[in-house]
Write a protein that holds these residues in place. Sequence first.
Motif, PDB file in Angstrom:
ATOM      1  N   LEU A   3      -5.613  11.591  41.624  1.00 34.06           N
ATOM      2  CA  LEU A   3      -5.421  10.447  42.816  1.00 34.06           C
ATOM      3  C   LEU A   3      -6.331   8.872  42.843  1.00 34.06           C
ATOM      4  CD1 LEU A   3      -3.815  10.203  45.330  1.00 34.06           C
ATOM      5  CD2 LEU A   3      -5.589  11.521  46.472  1.00 34.06           C
ATOM      6  N   MET A   6      -3.940   6.108  41.114  1.00 32.36           N
ATOM      7  CA  MET A   6      -3.161   5.740  42.313  1.00 32.36           C
ATOM      8  C   MET A   6      -3.801   4.872  43.176  1.00 32.36           C
ATOM      9  SD  MET A   6      -1.715   8.914  43.829  1.00 32.36           S
ATOM     10  CE  MET A   6       0.184   8.201  44.409  1.00 32.36           C
ATOM     11  N   ARG A   7      -2.538   3.491  43.043  1.00 28.69           N
ATOM     12  CA  ARG A   7      -2.929   1.691  43.925  1.00 28.69           C
ATOM     13  C   ARG A   7      -1.907   2.142  45.635  1.00 28.69           C
ATOM     14  NH1 ARG A   7      -6.814   1.630  42.488  1.00 28.69           N
ATOM     15  NH2 ARG A   7      -6.875   1.604  39.960  1.00 28.69           N
ATOM     16  N   GLU A  10       1.760   3.680  46.304  1.00 27.09           N
ATOM     17  CA  GLU A  10       2.294   4.447  45.343  1.00 27.09           C
ATOM     18  C   GLU A  10       3.115   6.153  45.510  1.00 27.09           C
ATOM     19  OE1 GLU A  10       1.429   3.456  40.819  1.00 27.09           O
ATOM     20  OE2 GLU A  10      -0.425   4.462  42.139  1.00 27.09           O
ATOM     21  N   SER A  12       3.230  10.459  45.454  1.00 29.93           N
ATOM     22  CA  SER A  12       3.421  11.061  44.057  1.00 29.93           C
ATOM     23  C   SER A  12       3.588  12.044  44.886  1.00 29.93           C
ATOM     24  CB  SER A  12       2.362  10.276  43.500  1.00 29.93           C
ATOM     25  OG  SER A  12       2.378  12.066  42.264  1.00 29.93           O
ATOM     26  N   THR A  39       0.957   9.469  50.027  1.00 25.71           N
ATOM     27  CA  THR A  39       1.124   8.307  49.574  1.00 25.71           C
ATOM     28  C   THR A  39      -0.234   7.613  49.529  1.00 25.71           C
ATOM     29  OG1 THR A  39       3.789   8.360  50.479  1.00 25.71           O
ATOM     30  CG2 THR A  39       2.042   5.884  50.404  1.00 25.71           C
TER      31      THR A  39
END
Length: 69
Positions: A3, A6-7, A10, A12, A39
Amino acid sequence: MPLSMMRSGEKSTIKKINGQDDTKRFLESLGFIVGSTITVVSEMGGNMILNVKDTRVALNKAMATRIIV
């Protein structure tokens, strides 16, 4: 992918949570459950603000690396 990679913006799905049982229970109590959608709202200095189950939660980078998306 962890995790923590992630930016902002994003989205997932949580695939796995690593760590000891206490850590897993703690993250599950915050709403980080396998199969949930997550998110990234923002990221500053390694700390992340996340939206999970319509709730915003802040996690440090060490905890974020234990969540696999």
